[in-house]
Write an enzyme that holds these catalytic residues in place. Sequence first.
Site, PDB file in Angstrom:
ATOM      1  N   GLU A   1       5.372  -4.330   4.748  1.00  8.24           N
ATOM      2  CA  GLU A   1       4.463  -3.668   3.795  1.00  8.24           C
ATOM      3  C   GLU A   1       3.663  -4.780   3.146  1.00  8.24           C
ATOM      4  OE1 GLU A   1       4.154  -0.614   3.326  1.00  8.24           O
ATOM      5  OE2 GLU A   1       6.049   0.323   3.895  1.00  8.24           O
TER       6      GLU A   1
ATOM      7  N   CYS B   1       0.070  -2.819  -4.381  1.00  7.11           N
ATOM      8  CA  CYS B   1      -0.568  -2.852  -3.058  1.00  7.11           C
ATOM      9  C   CYS B   1      -1.425  -1.601  -2.864  1.00  7.11           C
ATOM     10  CB  CYS B   1       0.459  -3.011  -1.956  1.00  7.11           C
ATOM     11  SG  CYS B   1       1.833  -1.884  -2.066  1.00  7.11           S
TER      12      CYS B   1
END
Length: 455
Positions: free
Chosen positions: A228, A262
């Site tokens: 990720e 993110c």
Amino acid sequence: MPIATINPATGELLKNFEPHSDAEIAAKLDLAQQAFEHYRQTSFSERSRWLDKAADILEQKKADLAKLMTLEMGKTYKSAIAEVEKCAWVCRYYAEHAAQFLADTYVETDATKSFVKYQPLGIILAVMPWNFPFWQVFRFAAPALMAGNVGLLKHASNVPQCALAIEEIIQKAGFPTGVFQTLLIPGAKVGDLMSDDRIKAATLTGSEPAGISLAVASAKQIKKTVLELGGSDPFIVLESADLQAAVAVATTARMLNNGQSCIAAKRFILQEAIADQFEKLLLEKYQALKVGDPMQPDTDIGPLATPDILQDLELQVQTCVKAGAKVLIGGQPLADRPGNFFPPTMITDLSPDSAIAKEEFFGPVALLFRVPDIDEAIKLANATPFGLGASAWTTNSQEQQRFIDEIEAGAVFINGMVKSDPRIPFGGIKRSGYGRELGIQGIHEFVNIKTVWVK
Ligand code: NDP
């Protein structure tokens, strides 16, 4: 980077930690492997009981745990409380659903009986970042432990007390000793760890260089990884959107976690017809945000986690200005106080073709772009190396469908902000990484999907 707690609101070093020695790491690996041999035999109901207990502990101790997060990485205390609550949710979610997600799946073939069986792999290494120091770990740990794996956590070096607190919660919840352990080690040690046969796979959330380094080390050993990484999510607003709702969500979507997420909205792509009005309304919202002590309930924006993040962000804003952009608000670190404070910042007139426009801004900086129509909006949304999430605002169902079909991202949210939710998968494409966390897909990442065929 030293393994230490440094208060980002003051710059004060609060506690230093000795990294674990090679002998300590070896002992933890031995313990993890021993734990796996019997833990894999435990039933789903036992694992569920322990995970529910972990959720209870999180809820009971949320005030102290939230304080710890705020102290180590600067998120606002109120958002830290919400993070602990979300961790309890993911624990309860997998405690309830894992048995069903991992039940044998029968498939008709030429066999008398054929089915898919899901078995644990063994030790999984989790390399985790500081930005959501509890959530990132629990969204890995809850499915991994329910599947019968054991976990080793290498947390970011600036959140060691969070890392140790998580280990303690899982231990106190009743999971057998060694099922989840924290390693206090620098990132540079991770490559060597991956060559230990007992570690079967790894997951990393963080920057691209860290992801590449882990993926290369894992590839050499033919071990699976889930990555990720970064994102530069678009937030697209078309003419037909509910503008007030879009502006309110745009503020949260960019400023959440002091801008260090993110999946934060980082590029605002506005249709010309509403761009002036959107910009004005967003500016008003930014002006009203309070930057300050993250422990105070009325603070909206706390400090950035480290001086490095602050410097990187300042440099990125300067690069935008050099490329011809205008700074409408903010733009420089707050020099009137200690700590890593950067104010809400809004940037316009940046050429979407400039290299800087394609970078991830990990802090409270919004880039605003204008487009004539949906074609250009989609083109610009896709014009980055990243592909994590996207938020698109329109009440027109045909436009909604085009976003769903044409946006290159792991998630598209229509008229809402990109968020993670235990019930639905989370992850990216392109340079944002691969693999999925959460949902049924998340628990299937670290299992042996075994095909069984019986004549
Ligand atoms: P890093 O990627 O360096 O840190 C994330 C984790 O990876 C930490 O545990 C870190 O350990 C570890 N790590 C670092 N280098 C390696 C390596 N070579 N091999 C294995 N593990 C490693 O992120 P930063 O904190 O430096 O943040 C930099 C940028 O990364 C941010 O500006 C943002 O763009 C992105 N980022 C993205 C996140 C996300 O949610 N996707 C979260 C955090 C950062 P250690 O702390 O010991 O270095």
